[in-house]
Design a protein around this motif. Structure first.
Motif, PDB file in Angstrom:
ATOM      1  N   ARG A   4       0.823  -1.213   0.000  1.00  0.00           N
ATOM      2  CA  ARG A   4       0.000   0.000   0.000  1.00  0.00           C
ATOM      3  C   ARG A   4       0.856   1.262   0.000  1.00  0.00           C
ATOM      4  O   ARG A   4       0.485   2.260  -0.618  1.00  0.00           O
ATOM      5  N   LEU A   5       1.991   1.219   0.670  1.00  0.00           N
ATOM      6  CA  LEU A   5       2.883   2.384   0.647  1.00  0.00           C
ATOM      7  C   LEU A   5       3.451   2.602  -0.749  1.00  0.00           C
ATOM      8  O   LEU A   5       3.600   3.742  -1.196  1.00  0.00           O
ATOM      9  N   VAL A   6       3.764   1.528  -1.449  1.00  0.00           N
ATOM     10  CA  VAL A   6       4.241   1.659  -2.833  1.00  0.00           C
ATOM     11  C   VAL A   6       3.140   2.256  -3.702  1.00  0.00           C
ATOM     12  O   VAL A   6       3.399   3.133  -4.539  1.00  0.00           O
ATOM     13  N   LEU A   7       1.908   1.815  -3.504  1.00  0.00           N
ATOM     14  CA  LEU A   7       0.786   2.387  -4.248  1.00  0.00           C
ATOM     15  C   LEU A   7       0.638   3.874  -3.941  1.00  0.00           C
ATOM     16  O   LEU A   7       0.456   4.691  -4.852  1.00  0.00           O
ATOM     17  N   MET A   8       0.760   4.239  -2.681  1.00  0.00           N
ATOM     18  CA  MET A   8       0.645   5.652  -2.296  1.00  0.00           C
ATOM     19  C   MET A   8       1.778   6.473  -2.896  1.00  0.00           C
ATOM     20  O   MET A   8       1.571   7.603  -3.321  1.00  0.00           O
ATOM     21  N   ARG A   9       2.977   5.905  -2.964  1.00  0.00           N
ATOM     22  CA  ARG A   9       4.109   6.612  -3.578  1.00  0.00           C
ATOM     23  C   ARG A   9       3.835   6.837  -5.059  1.00  0.00           C
ATOM     24  O   ARG A   9       4.141   7.915  -5.597  1.00  0.00           O
ATOM     25  N   ALA A  10       3.244   5.850  -5.720  1.00  0.00           N
ATOM     26  CA  ALA A  10       2.923   6.007  -7.144  1.00  0.00           C
ATOM     27  C   ALA A  10       1.883   7.105  -7.342  1.00  0.00           C
ATOM     28  O   ALA A  10       2.018   7.939  -8.247  1.00  0.00           O
ATOM     29  N   VAL A  11       0.866   7.132  -6.488  1.00  0.00           N
ATOM     30  CA  VAL A  11      -0.147   8.180  -6.587  1.00  0.00           C
ATOM     31  C   VAL A  11       0.490   9.546  -6.344  1.00  0.00           C
ATOM     32  O   VAL A  11       0.236  10.504  -7.070  1.00  0.00           O
ATOM     33  N   GLN A  12       1.335   9.626  -5.325  1.00  0.00           N
ATOM     34  CA  GLN A  12       2.010  10.881  -5.005  1.00  0.00           C
ATOM     35  C   GLN A  12       2.858  11.360  -6.192  1.00  0.00           C
ATOM     36  O   GLN A  12       2.834  12.543  -6.545  1.00  0.00           O
TER      37      GLN A  12
END
Length: 115
Positions: free
Chosen positions: A89-97
């Motif tokens: 989920r943190l990787v997903l959030m980094r991609a969104v960011q």
């Protein structure tokens, strides 16, 4: 998203990179919707430039932000009992960011870490 990463660091959570994280645990409909929306970004930029329609970028960013908001409201990102899921989920959030920051930069808008 920046405050999420700050909280993660304060809790001692290592912020993973894409290459060291399995994303197979991301299977919720909201996660898949975010991933699909992220995948549209390169085409949105290309088509916006090709058709001379810059309004496509802010519309896309607004849709992405709405998906993020809905997801963030329903699901915990940082879960002490599920480190693999937290990493994914943190990787997903980094991609969104990253996409939000890049899209805003295309529009000439800054994306500060804090307000």
């Amino acid at each position: 998203i920046a405050s999420l990463f700050k909280t993660a660091r304060e809790q001692g959570v290592t912020i993973p990179s894409v290459s060291e994280t399995s994303l197979t645990s991301l299977g919720l409909p909201e996660e898949l919707a975010l991933i699909k929306k992220l995948a549209e970004y390169p085409e949105i930029i290309s088509e916006s430039a090709r058709a001379l329609e810059p309004h496509r970028v802010p519309y896309y960013l607004q849709e992405l932000a709405a998906l993020l908001h809905s997801y963030y409201y329903k699901h915990r990102i940082l879960q002490a009992d599920a480190p693999e899921l937290t990493s994914a989920r943190l990787v997903l959030m980094r991609a969104v960011q990253t996409v939000l920051r890049n899209g805003l930069a295309v529009l000439g808008v800054s994306a500060p870490e804090a307000m």
